[in-house]
Design an enzyme around this catalytic site. Structure first.
Site, PDB file in Angstrom:
ATOM      1  N   SER A  88      67.043  15.437 -20.184  1.00  0.00           N
ATOM      2  CA  SER A  88      67.931  16.030 -20.479  1.00  0.00           C
ATOM      3  C   SER A  88      67.976  16.520 -18.909  1.00  0.00           C
ATOM      4  O   SER A  88      68.733  16.447 -18.030  1.00  0.00           O
ATOM      5  CB  SER A  88      68.235  16.985 -21.638  1.00  0.00           C
ATOM      6  OG  SER A  88      68.148  16.446 -22.730  1.00  0.00           O
ATOM      7  N   ASN A  89      66.262  17.550 -18.818  1.00  0.00           N
ATOM      8  CA  ASN A  89      66.396  17.853 -17.041  1.00  0.00           C
ATOM      9  C   ASN A  89      66.708  17.054 -15.922  1.00  0.00           C
ATOM     10  O   ASN A  89      66.740  17.057 -15.031  1.00  0.00           O
ATOM     11  CB  ASN A  89      65.384  18.996 -17.172  1.00  0.00           C
ATOM     12  CG  ASN A  89      65.505  20.034 -17.437  1.00  0.00           C
ATOM     13  OD1 ASN A  89      65.861  20.956 -17.210  1.00  0.00           O
ATOM     14  ND2 ASN A  89      65.035  20.600 -18.910  1.00  0.00           N
ATOM     15  N   LYS A 140      57.829  16.289 -30.240  1.00  0.00           N
ATOM     16  CA  LYS A 140      58.883  17.188 -29.708  1.00  0.00           C
ATOM     17  C   LYS A 140      60.025  17.827 -30.814  1.00  0.00           C
ATOM     18  O   LYS A 140      60.200  16.901 -30.779  1.00  0.00           O
ATOM     19  CB  LYS A 140      59.143  16.743 -28.290  1.00  0.00           C
ATOM     20  CG  LYS A 140      59.778  18.061 -27.472  1.00  0.00           C
ATOM     21  CD  LYS A 140      60.235  17.442 -26.012  1.00  0.00           C
ATOM     22  CE  LYS A 140      61.407  18.970 -25.255  1.00  0.00           C
ATOM     23  NZ  LYS A 140      62.478  18.434 -23.972  1.00  0.00           N
TER      24      LYS A 140
END
Length: 337
Positions: free
Chosen positions: A72-73, A196
């Site tokens: 996402s980053n 994760k």
């Protein structure tokens, strides 16, 4: 994870996974993993490879255990397949050139179809990626059978040329939330080596860590990596038997994230709690601002960061000042480590 393989639901996909776990070049170890930011030219929005490389080396020098691209980053949803590969190639080159050849790269490979997800895993491997981080598909969630998502992960794991990490992030996939039973079951596959958990469910993390004998600093266990998905519960993850964190806050404050883990492992619980509070406050700013706020804070405190690709907005003066203030405490800690 080196356990008996689970049968795939579709034999036609089992064409590239025969020697997967045995050929791991860069093992994952307990620690801090950072989903790196993608950087763009502010005028053209072309990829800024110089900054991509500089940032990767900064993270490595801070002591992180590994780097993740295409998360996402990393604005993976804003990149073409070709650009995704270029980012991973540039990151690998930068690490190798700076003598960080042992640092692994995890590559985000989630997609809505099994076929494209496998294709992304193959492209990640050919670009220098060591592991694939895979979200479940969700667009057609209402049409799935009860076992559709588990079958998806088995098919991908069986076909991927690199080991996969299951990514449980309900907020990114229409609320789809894998249970601890699902992940424990999938962990039996020899090419599923971790998870994760951005769901933030520490009870789930504890159950998975215990059932898989997850790796920690003090115990190698089975080697399975049970990773929290946010820096704001680093200490909780470690206490619960987790292996570390894959957290975007590490882009801004990698030293603080690494030091927090070191304090815990050194038995300095009181100091770790104090640092966790500062990290959690900083991470709340990052969560609220997303990649826009993160890049703004990086630009303010590090001198680089830039902007996201459109349609992400560019923060104005007031927003920039607010992000700077919200990260001030954390950056004071980072600069003194």
């Amino acid at each position: 994870m080196s356990l008996p393989a689970a049968a795939s639901s579709n034999g036609s996909l089992l064409d590239s996974s025969s020697e997967i776990s045995a050929s791991i070049k860069r093992p994952l170890i307990p620690g801090i993993y950072v989903p790196t930011v993608a950087f763009f030219d502010p005028a053209s929005e072309d990829l800024d490879f110089s900054t991509i490389k500089k940032h990767a080396v900064r993270l490595a020098r801070a002591g992180v255990a590994g780097i993740a691209t295409q998360g996402s980053n990393g604005e993976a949803v804003h990149l073409t397949h070709s650009e995704r590969k270029q980012v991973t190639i540039a990151t690998r080159q930068a690490l190798d050139e700076a003598n960080f050849q042992d640092i692994p790269i995890i590559v985000g490979c989630g997609s809505q179809s099994t076929r494209e997800t496998i294709e992304l895993c193959q492209e990640a491997a050919s670009s220098g990626g060591d592991y694939a981080l895979v979200l479940p598909p969700s667009y057609y969630k209402t049409l799935f059978h009860i076992d559709s998502v588990v079958e998806f992960f088995r098919d991908v794991a069986s076909a991927s040329p690199i080991p996969i990490i299951i990514y449980n992030y309900p907020g990114a996939v229409s609320g789809l939330d894998l249970t601890s039973d699902d992940i424990i079951d999938l962990a039996q596959h020899p090419n599923v080596i971790g998870c994760k958990l951005t769901c933030g469910n520490t009870g789930k993390l504890n159950r998975i860590a215990a059932a898989t004998r997850a790796a920690t600093f003090s115990e190698p266990g089975s080697g399975f990596m049970c990773l929290g998905g946010s820096a704001d519960f680093t200490l909780q993850t470690l206490i619960g038997g987790g292996s570390g964190i894959i957290g975007g806050l590490g882009n801004i404050s990698p030293k603080a994230c690494v030091e927090l883990m070191r304090l815990f492992e050194a038995g300095k619980t009181k100091e770790a709690r104090k640092m966790q509070a500062i990290v959690a406050r900083g991470d709340w700013a990052a969560i609220q601002g997303g990649i826009v706020g993160t890049k703004s804070a990086m630009q303010t405190y590090l001198g680089y960061g830039g902007y996201g690709r459109k349609p992400l907005p560019r923060p104005g003066k007031a927003e920039t000042g607010r992000w700077a203030k919200d990260f001030e405490e954390l950056m004071h800690l980072e600069k003194n480590l």
